[in-house]
Design an enzyme around this catalytic site. Structure first.
Site, mmCIF file in Angstrom:
data_model
loop_
_atom_site.group_PDB
_atom_site.id
_atom_site.type_symbol
_atom_site.label_atom_id
_atom_site.label_comp_id
_atom_site.label_asym_id
_atom_site.label_seq_id
_atom_site.Cartn_x
_atom_site.Cartn_y
_atom_site.Cartn_z
ATOM 1 N N LEU A 6 1.159 -3.962 -2.903
ATOM 2 C CA LEU A 6 0.535 -3.897 -1.502
ATOM 3 C C LEU A 6 -0.487 -2.708 -2.075
ATOM 4 O O LEU A 6 -0.161 -1.926 -2.613
ATOM 5 C CB LEU A 6 1.403 -3.368 -0.607
ATOM 6 C CG LEU A 6 0.818 -3.224 0.762
ATOM 7 C CD1 LEU A 6 0.561 -4.348 1.466
ATOM 8 C CD2 LEU A 6 1.809 -2.292 1.863
ATOM 9 N N ALA A 8 -2.209 -0.503 -0.376
ATOM 10 C CA ALA A 8 -2.121 0.716 -0.043
ATOM 11 C C ALA A 8 -1.021 1.584 -0.685
ATOM 12 O O ALA A 8 -1.038 2.967 -0.281
ATOM 13 C CB ALA A 8 -1.876 0.712 1.663
ATOM 14 N N SER A 9 0.029 1.049 -1.239
ATOM 15 C CA SER A 9 1.223 1.698 -1.694
ATOM 16 C C SER A 9 0.880 2.418 -3.034
ATOM 17 O O SER A 9 0.324 1.945 -3.933
ATOM 18 C CB SER A 9 1.939 0.771 -2.071
ATOM 19 O OG SER A 9 3.010 0.986 -3.101
ATOM 20 N N ALA A 10 1.077 3.774 -2.799
ATOM 21 C CA ALA A 10 0.858 4.766 -4.088
ATOM 22 C C ALA A 10 1.754 4.319 -5.379
ATOM 23 O O ALA A 10 1.034 4.218 -6.488
ATOM 24 C CB ALA A 10 1.430 6.123 -3.665
ATOM 25 N N ARG A 13 -0.473 1.424 -6.857
ATOM 26 C CA ARG A 13 -1.593 1.825 -7.296
ATOM 27 C C ARG A 13 -1.575 2.607 -8.487
ATOM 28 O O ARG A 13 -2.376 2.618 -9.487
ATOM 29 C CB ARG A 13 -2.449 3.069 -6.064
ATOM 30 C CG ARG A 13 -2.830 2.306 -4.974
ATOM 31 C CD ARG A 13 -3.511 3.305 -3.967
ATOM 32 N NE ARG A 13 -2.691 4.078 -3.036
ATOM 33 C CZ ARG A 13 -2.581 5.151 -2.886
ATOM 34 N NH1 ARG A 13 -2.871 6.073 -4.111
ATOM 35 N NH2 ARG A 13 -1.721 5.774 -1.958
#
Length: 209
Positions: A6, A8-10, A13
């Protein structure tokens, strides 16, 4: 190499940034967690814990972002700069990866995720834990260019993904001079920073900040 994620997920990322630093191409497969796509039988076969990020490399499935980036560095790294072979240097990188998940990242989940995503009232003591985590990180960075010393490592990658999440909720990183210096420096030089920041902006929308 399939990468279930996803944006948005740190943790997701962090894997993207590690792959970029290593020159590894990811076949990205975005999962809609809110629609329960991570609970479908096909994904459960890959990861019975049904979490993201999940990486599948030629039939080998691995999850948990810090485990994934270590795997990528060990298998695809052209040298050991991101994940040193020297036992002491590697121990420091590991220590900081564990600090990330157990202290500064978990503090974000226990505060801002609860406040914005789940609309819950958060005890003030939990916000103090955020300050304490940043104080620790600030101390770790005293006299260091990067979190584990003079070289950019997996620890920087994992922590930059976490710290950038704090920026989107308007946490005042400037209170911590060493963290602010490191953060601004790494933003300018880290491979994959642009993708990380794009994911942060998606996270900001998701949280409704």
């Amino acid at each position: 190499m399939d990468f279930y994620y996803l944006p948005a997920s740190a943790p997701c990322r962090a894997v993207e940034m590690a792959a970029k630093a290593l020159g590894v191409e990811l076949n990205k497969k975005q999962l809609n967690l809110f629609a329960g796509e991570h609970l479908k039988p096909a994904f459960l076969k890959l990861n019975p814990q049904h979490t993201i990020p999940t990486l599948v490399d030629n039939g080998f499935s691995i999850w948990e972002s810090r485990a994934i980036i270590i795997y990528l560095a060990e298998k695809y790294g052209k040298n050991d700069s991101l994940y040193p072979k020297d036992p002491k240097k590697r121990a420091v990188v590991n220590q900081l990866l564990f600090f990330d998940i157990s202290t500064i990242y978990s503090a974000f989940v226990n505060t801002y995720v609860q406040q914005y995503l789940f609309k819950k009232e958060v005890d003030a003591e939990k916000y103090k834990a955020v300050d304490t985590a940043f104080e620790f990180l600030n101390t770790f960075l005293e006299g260091r260019k990067y979190v584990a010393g003079d070289a950019y490592t997996l620890a920087d990658i994992s922590l930059i993904a976490t710290v950038s999440s704090y920026e989107i909720v308007n946490y005042d990183i400037s209170k911590y001079a060493n963290v602010a210096r490191w953060y601004e420096s790494v933003k300018k030089s880290a491979p994959g920073w642009e993708e990380n920041w794009a994911g942060c902006l998606e996270y900001k929308k998701l949280l409704g900040v």
